[in-house]
Design a protein around this motif. Sequence first.
Motif, PDB file in Angstrom:
ATOM      1  N   ALA A  27       0.825  -1.163   0.043  1.00 31.14           N
ATOM      2  CA  ALA A  27      -0.008   0.006   0.024  1.00 31.14           C
ATOM      3  C   ALA A  27       0.960   1.204   0.021  1.00 31.14           C
ATOM      4  O   ALA A  27       0.711   2.226  -0.914  1.00 31.14           O
ATOM      5  N   GLU A  28       1.891   1.199   0.667  1.00 32.42           N
ATOM      6  CA  GLU A  28       2.767   2.364   0.764  1.00 32.42           C
ATOM      7  C   GLU A  28       3.543   2.538  -0.626  1.00 32.42           C
ATOM      8  O   GLU A  28       3.710   3.918  -1.027  1.00 32.42           O
ATOM      9  N   ALA A  29       3.938   1.475  -1.301  1.00 28.62           N
ATOM     10  CA  ALA A  29       4.744   1.626  -2.695  1.00 28.62           C
ATOM     11  C   ALA A  29       3.646   2.081  -3.579  1.00 28.62           C
ATOM     12  O   ALA A  29       3.945   2.651  -4.606  1.00 28.62           O
ATOM     13  N   ALA A  30       2.433   1.689  -3.319  1.00 24.90           N
ATOM     14  CA  ALA A  30       1.398   2.056  -4.371  1.00 24.90           C
ATOM     15  C   ALA A  30       1.107   3.587  -4.471  1.00 24.90           C
ATOM     16  O   ALA A  30       0.896   4.388  -5.440  1.00 24.90           O
ATOM     17  N   LYS A  31       1.295   4.195  -3.154  1.00 26.66           N
ATOM     18  CA  LYS A  31       1.053   5.574  -3.069  1.00 26.66           C
ATOM     19  C   LYS A  31       2.120   6.367  -3.806  1.00 26.66           C
ATOM     20  O   LYS A  31       1.965   7.671  -4.119  1.00 26.66           O
ATOM     21  N   THR A  32       3.374   5.937  -3.982  1.00 28.71           N
ATOM     22  CA  THR A  32       4.643   6.673  -4.681  1.00 28.71           C
ATOM     23  C   THR A  32       4.277   6.478  -6.198  1.00 28.71           C
ATOM     24  O   THR A  32       4.947   7.730  -6.818  1.00 28.71           O
ATOM     25  N   THR A  33       3.521   5.951  -6.815  1.00 29.39           N
ATOM     26  CA  THR A  33       3.437   5.977  -8.350  1.00 29.39           C
ATOM     27  C   THR A  33       2.651   7.157  -8.805  1.00 29.39           C
ATOM     28  O   THR A  33       1.721   7.540  -8.227  1.00 29.39           O
ATOM     29  N   ALA A  34       3.304   7.490 -10.044  1.00 28.05           N
ATOM     30  CA  ALA A  34       2.634   8.548 -10.713  1.00 28.05           C
ATOM     31  C   ALA A  34       1.309   8.060 -11.381  1.00 28.05           C
ATOM     32  O   ALA A  34       1.245   7.050 -11.725  1.00 28.05           O
ATOM     33  N   GLY A  35       0.431   8.991 -11.677  1.00 31.02           N
ATOM     34  CA  GLY A  35      -0.862   8.686 -12.253  1.00 31.02           C
ATOM     35  C   GLY A  35      -2.179   9.330 -11.280  1.00 31.02           C
ATOM     36  O   GLY A  35      -1.930   9.834 -10.586  1.00 31.02           O
ATOM     37  N   VAL A  36      -3.037   8.758 -12.184  1.00 32.37           N
ATOM     38  CA  VAL A  36      -4.415   9.115 -11.391  1.00 32.37           C
ATOM     39  C   VAL A  36      -5.252   7.856 -10.814  1.00 32.37           C
ATOM     40  O   VAL A  36      -5.206   6.918 -11.493  1.00 32.37           O
ATOM     41  N   LYS A  37      -5.596   8.034  -9.659  1.00 34.25           N
ATOM     42  CA  LYS A  37      -6.436   7.033  -9.072  1.00 34.25           C
ATOM     43  C   LYS A  37      -7.609   7.370  -8.358  1.00 34.25           C
ATOM     44  O   LYS A  37      -7.763   8.603  -8.015  1.00 34.25           O
ATOM     45  N   VAL A  38      -8.613   6.615  -8.440  1.00 34.17           N
ATOM     46  CA  VAL A  38      -9.865   6.728  -7.710  1.00 34.17           C
ATOM     47  C   VAL A  38      -9.996   5.847  -6.728  1.00 34.17           C
ATOM     48  O   VAL A  38      -9.715   4.508  -6.944  1.00 34.17           O
ATOM     49  N   GLU A  59      -9.972  15.775 -22.189  1.00 43.57           N
ATOM     50  CA  GLU A  59      -9.743  17.082 -22.647  1.00 43.57           C
ATOM     51  C   GLU A  59      -8.455  17.830 -22.387  1.00 43.57           C
ATOM     52  O   GLU A  59      -8.161  18.750 -23.169  1.00 43.57           O
ATOM     53  N   LEU A  60      -7.732  17.131 -21.572  1.00 41.68           N
ATOM     54  CA  LEU A  60      -6.236  17.922 -21.582  1.00 41.68           C
ATOM     55  C   LEU A  60      -5.445  17.079 -22.493  1.00 41.68           C
ATOM     56  O   LEU A  60      -4.048  17.306 -22.547  1.00 41.68           O
ATOM     57  N   ASN A  61      -5.844  16.143 -23.172  1.00 47.67           N
ATOM     58  CA  ASN A  61      -5.288  15.195 -24.125  1.00 47.67           C
ATOM     59  C   ASN A  61      -3.922  14.539 -23.488  1.00 47.67           C
ATOM     60  O   ASN A  61      -2.875  14.334 -24.080  1.00 47.67           O
ATOM     61  N   MET A  62      -4.291  13.911 -22.290  1.00 48.57           N
ATOM     62  CA  MET A  62      -3.260  13.313 -21.331  1.00 48.57           C
ATOM     63  C   MET A  62      -3.740  11.873 -21.691  1.00 48.57           C
ATOM     64  O   MET A  62      -4.804  11.249 -21.399  1.00 48.57           O
ATOM     65  N   ASP A  63      -2.534  11.020 -21.948  1.00 42.81           N
ATOM     66  CA  ASP A  63      -2.861   9.500 -22.221  1.00 42.81           C
ATOM     67  C   ASP A  63      -2.531   8.745 -20.553  1.00 42.81           C
ATOM     68  O   ASP A  63      -1.451   8.094 -20.776  1.00 42.81           O
ATOM     69  N   THR A  64      -3.359   9.364 -19.813  1.00 43.52           N
ATOM     70  CA  THR A  64      -2.927   8.535 -18.478  1.00 43.52           C
ATOM     71  C   THR A  64      -4.041   7.491 -17.935  1.00 43.52           C
ATOM     72  O   THR A  64      -5.084   7.711 -18.293  1.00 43.52           O
ATOM     73  N   ILE A  65      -3.652   6.489 -17.425  1.00 45.19           N
ATOM     74  CA  ILE A  65      -4.480   5.274 -16.977  1.00 45.19           C
ATOM     75  C   ILE A  65      -5.014   5.722 -15.715  1.00 45.19           C
ATOM     76  O   ILE A  65      -4.246   6.008 -14.826  1.00 45.19           O
ATOM     77  N   ILE A  66      -6.449   5.556 -15.584  1.00 46.10           N
ATOM     78  CA  ILE A  66      -6.820   5.658 -14.356  1.00 46.10           C
ATOM     79  C   ILE A  66      -6.965   4.327 -13.418  1.00 46.10           C
ATOM     80  O   ILE A  66      -7.881   3.573 -13.990  1.00 46.10           O
ATOM     81  N   ASP A  67      -6.522   4.328 -12.154  1.00 46.21           N
ATOM     82  CA  ASP A  67      -6.689   3.055 -11.522  1.00 46.21           C
ATOM     83  C   ASP A  67      -7.630   3.273 -10.555  1.00 46.21           C
ATOM     84  O   ASP A  67      -7.812   4.339  -9.865  1.00 46.21           O
ATOM     85  N   HIS A  68      -8.545   2.116 -10.315  1.00 46.35           N
ATOM     86  CA  HIS A  68      -9.769   2.214  -9.543  1.00 46.35           C
ATOM     87  C   HIS A  68      -9.308   1.435  -8.374  1.00 46.35           C
ATOM     88  O   HIS A  68      -9.323   0.211  -8.416  1.00 46.35           O
ATOM     89  N   VAL A  69      -8.757   1.942  -7.068  1.00 47.44           N
ATOM     90  CA  VAL A  69      -8.501   1.105  -5.686  1.00 47.44           C
ATOM     91  C   VAL A  69      -9.735   0.920  -5.115  1.00 47.44           C
ATOM     92  O   VAL A  69     -10.243   1.925  -4.289  1.00 47.44           O
ATOM     93  N   THR A  70     -10.126  -0.468  -4.739  1.00 51.10           N
ATOM     94  CA  THR A  70     -10.995  -0.792  -3.952  1.00 51.10           C
ATOM     95  C   THR A  70     -10.483  -1.564  -2.608  1.00 51.10           C
ATOM     96  O   THR A  70     -11.266  -1.779  -2.067  1.00 51.10           O
ATOM     97  N   ASP A  71      -9.351  -1.548  -2.447  1.00 54.09           N
ATOM     98  CA  ASP A  71      -8.760  -2.424  -1.286  1.00 54.09           C
ATOM     99  C   ASP A  71      -8.682  -1.146  -0.205  1.00 54.09           C
ATOM    100  O   ASP A  71      -7.982  -0.392  -0.389  1.00 54.09           O
ATOM    101  N   PHE A  72      -9.490  -1.457   0.861  1.00 53.06           N
ATOM    102  CA  PHE A  72      -9.638  -0.569   2.041  1.00 53.06           C
ATOM    103  C   PHE A  72      -8.166  -0.443   2.747  1.00 53.06           C
ATOM    104  O   PHE A  72      -8.072   0.703   3.140  1.00 53.06           O
ATOM    105  N   SER A  73      -7.417  -1.515   2.614  1.00 51.89           N
ATOM    106  CA  SER A  73      -6.082  -1.174   3.315  1.00 51.89           C
ATOM    107  C   SER A  73      -5.087  -0.358   2.390  1.00 51.89           C
ATOM    108  O   SER A  73      -4.314   0.610   2.992  1.00 51.89           O
ATOM    109  N   GLN A  74      -5.367  -0.545   1.359  1.00 51.75           N
ATOM    110  CA  GLN A  74      -4.592   0.548   0.492  1.00 51.75           C
ATOM    111  C   GLN A  74      -5.161   1.859   0.241  1.00 51.75           C
ATOM    112  O   GLN A  74      -4.572   3.058   0.398  1.00 51.75           O
ATOM    113  N   ILE A  75      -6.535   2.179   0.559  1.00 50.12           N
ATOM    114  CA  ILE A  75      -7.248   3.332   0.586  1.00 50.12           C
ATOM    115  C   ILE A  75      -6.777   3.956   1.834  1.00 50.12           C
ATOM    116  O   ILE A  75      -6.601   5.264   1.917  1.00 50.12           O
TER     117      ILE A  75
END
Length: 113
Positions: A27-38, A59-75
């Motif tokens: 969970a701590e390692a996942a926090k340091t990755t760049a990108g957009v997460k919900v 709209e911003l012309n950014m090719d960024t993958i959105i991760d959806h985090v559902t694991d409550f320990s990571q949240i």
Amino acid sequence: MGLFGKKKEEKSCCCGDSCTPEKMAQAEAAKTTAGVKVLGSGCAKCRALEDAARAALAELNMDTIIDHVTDFSQIAAYGVMTTPALVVDGKVVSYGKVLNKDEVKALIQKVRA
């Protein structure tokens, strides 16, 4: 009588005592990755925030993958207690409400400026 005795100290964590050192390290390692997460359970509000984020990135012309985090320990590792939450490049920029496309766009631009 025992009415005013000391309470037993109960240890519990945010994820219902299922934390392991490995899970917390992930969970701590996942926090340091760049990108957009919900962050959220996958409810309708979480999906609406994810859709707004997709529209803002398009709209911003950014090719960024959105991760959806559902694991409550990571949240919980992000310090978020109310969902949905939006994380941009490892930084929590919003939590507890559904943002529209323009709000998400402004937050992404602010973090990445």
